[in-house]
Design a protein around this motif. Structure first.
Motif, PDB file in Angstrom:
ATOM      1  N   PRO A  27       0.814  -1.212   0.000  1.00  0.00           N
ATOM      2  CA  PRO A  27       0.000   0.000   0.000  1.00  0.00           C
ATOM      3  C   PRO A  27       0.853   1.271   0.000  1.00  0.00           C
ATOM      4  O   PRO A  27       2.065   1.190   0.169  1.00  0.00           O
ATOM      5  N   ALA A  28       0.182   2.405  -0.186  1.00  0.00           N
ATOM      6  CA  ALA A  28       0.860   3.683  -0.364  1.00  0.00           C
ATOM      7  C   ALA A  28       1.711   4.046   0.852  1.00  0.00           C
ATOM      8  O   ALA A  28       1.420   3.645   1.986  1.00  0.00           O
ATOM      9  N   VAL A  29       2.772   4.801   0.599  1.00  0.00           N
ATOM     10  CA  VAL A  29       3.632   5.304   1.673  1.00  0.00           C
ATOM     11  C   VAL A  29       2.797   6.145   2.636  1.00  0.00           C
ATOM     12  O   VAL A  29       1.940   6.929   2.215  1.00  0.00           O
ATOM     13  N   THR A  30       3.052   5.990   3.925  1.00  0.00           N
ATOM     14  CA  THR A  30       2.356   6.781   4.938  1.00  0.00           C
ATOM     15  C   THR A  30       3.258   7.908   5.423  1.00  0.00           C
ATOM     16  O   THR A  30       4.492   7.836   5.320  1.00  0.00           O
ATOM     17  N   ALA A  31       2.642   8.937   5.989  1.00  0.00           N
ATOM     18  CA  ALA A  31       3.409  10.080   6.504  1.00  0.00           C
ATOM     19  C   ALA A  31       4.369   9.652   7.604  1.00  0.00           C
ATOM     20  O   ALA A  31       5.457  10.223   7.757  1.00  0.00           O
ATOM     21  N   ALA A  32       3.999   8.635   8.382  1.00  0.00           N
ATOM     22  CA  ALA A  32       4.842   8.185   9.495  1.00  0.00           C
ATOM     23  C   ALA A  32       6.168   7.599   9.023  1.00  0.00           C
ATOM     24  O   ALA A  32       7.124   7.519   9.804  1.00  0.00           O
ATOM     25  N   GLN A  33       6.240   7.185   7.763  1.00  0.00           N
ATOM     26  CA  GLN A  33       7.488   6.622   7.240  1.00  0.00           C
ATOM     27  C   GLN A  33       8.526   7.684   6.928  1.00  0.00           C
ATOM     28  O   GLN A  33       9.712   7.381   6.823  1.00  0.00           O
ATOM     29  N   ILE A  34       8.098   8.916   6.738  1.00  0.00           N
ATOM     30  CA  ILE A  34       8.990   9.968   6.256  1.00  0.00           C
ATOM     31  C   ILE A  34       9.686  10.624   7.441  1.00  0.00           C
ATOM     32  O   ILE A  34       9.051  11.229   8.294  1.00  0.00           O
ATOM     33  N   GLN A  35      11.000  10.475   7.486  1.00  0.00           N
ATOM     34  CA  GLN A  35      11.840  11.060   8.524  1.00  0.00           C
ATOM     35  C   GLN A  35      12.496  12.326   7.977  1.00  0.00           C
ATOM     36  O   GLN A  35      12.405  12.631   6.790  1.00  0.00           O
ATOM     37  N   PRO A  36      13.179  13.104   8.831  1.00  0.00           N
ATOM     38  CA  PRO A  36      13.775  14.359   8.354  1.00  0.00           C
ATOM     39  C   PRO A  36      14.691  14.206   7.144  1.00  0.00           C
ATOM     40  O   PRO A  36      14.731  15.092   6.284  1.00  0.00           O
ATOM     41  N   ALA A  37      15.432  13.078   7.063  1.00  0.00           N
ATOM     42  CA  ALA A  37      16.358  12.913   5.946  1.00  0.00           C
ATOM     43  C   ALA A  37      16.344  11.491   5.397  1.00  0.00           C
ATOM     44  O   ALA A  37      17.298  11.063   4.754  1.00  0.00           O
ATOM     45  N   SER A  38      15.261  10.751   5.646  1.00  0.00           N
ATOM     46  CA  SER A  38      15.210   9.373   5.172  1.00  0.00           C
ATOM     47  C   SER A  38      13.770   8.891   5.102  1.00  0.00           C
ATOM     48  O   SER A  38      12.850   9.569   5.570  1.00  0.00           O
ATOM     49  N   LEU A  39      13.611   7.722   4.518  1.00  0.00           N
ATOM     50  CA  LEU A  39      12.300   7.092   4.413  1.00  0.00           C
ATOM     51  C   LEU A  39      12.388   5.691   5.002  1.00  0.00           C
ATOM     52  O   LEU A  39      13.252   4.898   4.620  1.00  0.00           O
ATOM     53  N   ASP A  40      11.506   5.381   5.937  1.00  0.00           N
ATOM     54  CA  ASP A  40      11.440   4.026   6.471  1.00  0.00           C
ATOM     55  C   ASP A  40      10.859   3.088   5.415  1.00  0.00           C
ATOM     56  O   ASP A  40       9.906   3.441   4.710  1.00  0.00           O
ATOM     57  N   LEU A  41      11.426   1.886   5.322  1.00  0.00           N
ATOM     58  CA  LEU A  41      10.966   0.884   4.375  1.00  0.00           C
ATOM     59  C   LEU A  41      10.202  -0.213   5.113  1.00  0.00           C
ATOM     60  O   LEU A  41      10.536  -0.558   6.247  1.00  0.00           O
ATOM     61  N   ARG A  42       9.184  -0.779   4.467  1.00  0.00           N
ATOM     62  CA  ARG A  42       8.294  -1.725   5.133  1.00  0.00           C
ATOM     63  C   ARG A  42       8.440  -3.138   4.575  1.00  0.00           C
ATOM     64  O   ARG A  42       8.557  -3.334   3.363  1.00  0.00           O
TER      65      ARG A  42
END
Length: 362
Positions: A27-42
């Motif tokens: 499913p689509a990326v959520t806002a909670a995944q977006i960090q100041p300089a990175s993206l959490d992967l699921r």
């Protein structure tokens, strides 16, 4: 995505990459995944138990190599245990379609590293772990090897993260000294040599407790349970009265840096190993340090770096103040619109010696 000066891409540019389709997910990326300089992967829905760690190699696809190395598949839909000492490959929910001027680097999240959960990112055509070439288009996979504890995982869990950049953003030693003179990066003398050196603290004030050592035979850790587990069930306390400890071969330790580190808002950093010649051990370089880590503007006043240490072939005496690692600083393409600690639910702002978030506070 919008044009930007060279540097690490901040959260607002990551959001723009999602909107443009450079980053896609189901499913689509959520806002909670977006960090100041990175993206959490699921994590996706299935884990492949493989005979050995591998890279796809130039011109090859991970899916084809899986057919070569797969032993069996584990359905993660209702949760499943990844066993200590085994190697798994998990397709991630996110895929990339990078432009030719954007590359990426991945790393384990802080809580992942503190569990000694080796997690690396592999890609189609990849010849290095965690390094993604400019212009890469294709899927992402996590290679996971639990080394101290078996873990219970589910789809959507975030064990690793990815940072995007354009051009060479690394500060050389002269630039790092200039930055330290302007905004002190550590609370004391800065040891600058191919990055900012940091040392181990084995004389913590008011206590002989200086770290933790993973127990060899423990129960499973459910990664969804926060503040749940008793540290004594999984860790032995490490005490020192003379500023020394002896590292045992094969053992995993949580220690803490002597320096309180600051990452100004216009910069990010990555933990890197120090010289191999200083001893038969390594400090796990699992971590990105986000803009605002330990910085006053983000609610910090310097934060210690937690050290994830594994000894190799021979017992080794580690001494207070010994330099064990370094932080490589990079400049941001833009200052993030959110900082570590101030604007997001950051677990380790202002930290000292601290286990992962899954354990109850002592």
């Amino acid at each position: 995505m919008p044009n930007a000066m060279n540097g690490v891409l901040p959260n607002q540019q990551i959001s723009a990459m999602i909107e443009s389709g450079a980053i896609a997910a189901d499913p689509a990326v959520t806002a909670a995944q977006i960090q100041p300089a990175s993206l959490d992967l699921r994590l996706g829905n299935v884990a492949y138990r493989v005979r050995a760690s591998f890279l796809a190699g130039q011109g090859a696809k991970v899916a084809d190599r899986l057919a070569e190395f797969e032993m069996h598949r584990v359905d993660l839909s209702d949760g499943a245990v990844l066993e200590k000492g085994c190697v798994y490959v998990v397709p991630l929910m996110e895929t990339l379609a990078l432009s030719e001027d954007v590359s990426a680097v991945a790393n384990a999240k802080s809580s992942t590293g503190r569990l000694d959960l080796l997690t690396r990112t592999i890609t189609d055509g990849g010849t290095e772990f965690d390094r993604i070439a400019p212009g890469y288009t294709g899927p992402l996979y996590a290679e996971i090897c639990p080394r101290s504890f078996s873990v219970l995982v589910r789809p959507g869990m975030r064990l690793n993260q990815i940072r995007f950049g354009s051009g060479d953003a690394t500060l050389d030693d002269d630039a790092l000294r200039t930055l330290h003179d302007k905004t002190p990066l550590v609370d004391g003398t800065a040891v600058i040599d191919e990055g900012l050196g940091f040392s181990v603290d084995l004389r913590l004030p008011g206590t002989s407790l200086v770290g933790y050592r993973a127990k060899p035979h423990t129960g499973v850790i459910d990664l969804e349970k926060i503040g749940h587990y008793a540290p004594a069930d999984y860790w032995e306390e490490v005490h020192s009265t003379n500023g020394q400890i002896i590292l045992d071969p094969g053992a995993f330790y949580i220690l803490v840096s002597r320096e309180a580190v600051t990452i100004p808002p216009a910069y990010a950093a990555e933990m890197a190993p120090y010289l191999a010649m200083v001893g038969e051990f390594r400090v796990h370089y699992a971590g990105f340090f986000d803009p605002g880590f330990g910085h006053a503007e983000a609610g910090g006043a310097g934060s210690r770096g937690v050290l994830e240490v594994r000894c190799h072939e021979a017992p080794f005496v580690l001494e207070h103040g010994q330099v064990v690692g370094r932080l490589v600083y990079e400049h941001m393409a833009q200052i993030p619109s959110q900082l570590y600690g101030a604007d997001i639910a950051s677990n380790y702002q202002g930290q000292g010696l601290k286990l992962s978030k899954h354990f109850r506070a002592a």
